[in-house]
Design an enzyme around this catalytic site. Sequence first.
Site, mmCIF file in Angstrom:
data_model
loop_
_atom_site.group_PDB
_atom_site.id
_atom_site.type_symbol
_atom_site.label_atom_id
_atom_site.label_comp_id
_atom_site.label_asym_id
_atom_site.label_seq_id
_atom_site.Cartn_x
_atom_site.Cartn_y
_atom_site.Cartn_z
ATOM 1 N N LYS A 334 -0.299 -2.686 1.203
ATOM 2 C CA LYS A 334 0.294 -1.699 2.089
ATOM 3 C C LYS A 334 0.706 -2.281 3.445
ATOM 4 C CE LYS A 334 -1.788 2.508 0.152
ATOM 5 N NZ LYS A 334 -2.594 1.943 -0.955
ATOM 6 N N PHE A 398 -6.084 12.342 -0.785
ATOM 7 C CA PHE A 398 -6.517 13.583 -0.167
ATOM 8 C C PHE A 398 -7.064 14.515 -1.244
ATOM 9 C CE2 PHE A 398 -3.528 13.675 3.812
ATOM 10 C CZ PHE A 398 -4.248 12.630 4.353
#
Length: 410
Positions: A334, A398
Site C-alpha cells: 500500500k 471495517f
Amino acid sequence: MTPRPGGPVAVTGLGLVSAAGTDVDSNWKTVLAGASTAAEDPRLADLPYRVTCRVPKTDLPGQLGRDRAWRLDRFVQLALIAARQAVTDAGLGGGAWDSARVAVVLGSTLGGTATWETQQARFHGHGPTRVSPLVLPMSLPNMASGEVAIDLGTHGPSLSTSTACASGTTAIGLARDLLLQDRCDIAIAGATEACLSPFTITAFGRMKALADPDQPAVRASRPFDANRSGFVMGEAAGVLVLERPTDARSRGAAARALVTGFGASTDAYHSTAPDPSGRGAALAVHAALADAGLGPGDVQHINAHGTSTRLNDAAEAGLIARTYSGSPSVTSTKGVTGHTLSAAGAIEAAYTVLGVQHGLQPPVANLTRVDDCAGIDLIRDRPRRQAVQAAVSHSFGFGGHNGVLVIQRA
C-alpha cells in the site's frame, strides 16, 4: 474443531489495473521498485485531503468500446479490463470453456460513487427529469460481477462480495470453495473499487483515516513507519483465474502459484477500529493455515494489510509477532498503490502470487523509520531475493471483517 485441508487451486491467470500500472508487468515493476504513486489530485483541489493514487491516464472507453463504456461506472470499467487480462493470461481467450461451468466472484463495497455524486447533483440542481435512468445499473456494487459475466459470456454462478477492505480476499476464498465443491470448473475472482470522488474522500477525511494533508504527497502512504498518519486512497481492480490443478494440467496451462488455504473471522469489537489484541484476526490466520495443512512456522512471507494507520499497523505487527514463528519477511504494497479498499485484497493476492512465482519480494515503500511497535522482519529499501514455499496475504476491513489467503509455490 480443526478444519480439514480443502485442497489447492491453481492461479492460471492474473489481471491488474492500479495506480502502479495498467497491466501485470507494469504493476510488478512499480511495486518491486517501491515507487510511490501518490500525487496531488487536481479533481480534489478544493478539499483539504487532495492526495490520491489514481490509475495512470488510459483510454478505458477505447479499450471497452465507447458505445458500451459510457454506461458503465469506472469501478466496472476497471473490473472489465482486469478480467480480460486475466482470462487472456490464462490462455482462455475466445471463450475456450463450458460457459455454464465458469463462475465470476468479484468484490466491491462502495460501487459507483462517482455516478451517485453526479446524479445527486443533477437531481438537486435540475430536478428528477435530469437524472439518468441508468443510475442503478451503473452504480450497484454487484454490477462488477454481472458486467464481467456479460462481457465474457459466462453462465455459471455470478456473485458479489462486500466485506469492506477484505472483499477481494473474501471473493478469492469463496471462488476457491466453489471449485472445491465442484460448483464450477473455472472461477474468475477478485475485486474492484474506484471511489476517488469528492464526497467519498471527504467522508474518509472526516473520520481522520487519511494521511496528514500537509505531508509531501509522495511520502504520505508509509506503512509501519513511525511517522505514518493515515492512508492514501487509491483505485484498482485485480482479477485471478482459478482452476483445479488437474483441470489446468489437462489443458496444458501453467500455474503461477497455488491458493491452498482461506480463513475468515470477525473481530466483533468496533465498527472501524481493529481489535488491538488481534484475537479475531488470529482466528482467520489459524483457519487459513489449517485449511492449507500448514503450521505457523511454515510461512516464509506475509503481504500485510498494512494500511499506514496507527491503529491497524500496530495491531497487525503484534498479530504477526505473536502468531507466526520463524520470522517471516513482511511487506505492505500500500505504500505504492495506496489503499484501494475492496480491491486491496485482490491486488495484494496477485502481488503475493508474483512474489512466490518469481522468488522476489517487494519492499515497503516510504519506510524510513520503523515504528517501535513493529518488531517484525519488514522488507526495506529494495526487493528481497527470497524463495518462498508458502506465503500469506492479510486483509482486514471495517466492521471487523478478516480474511487471510495462503499462497504456495506451484
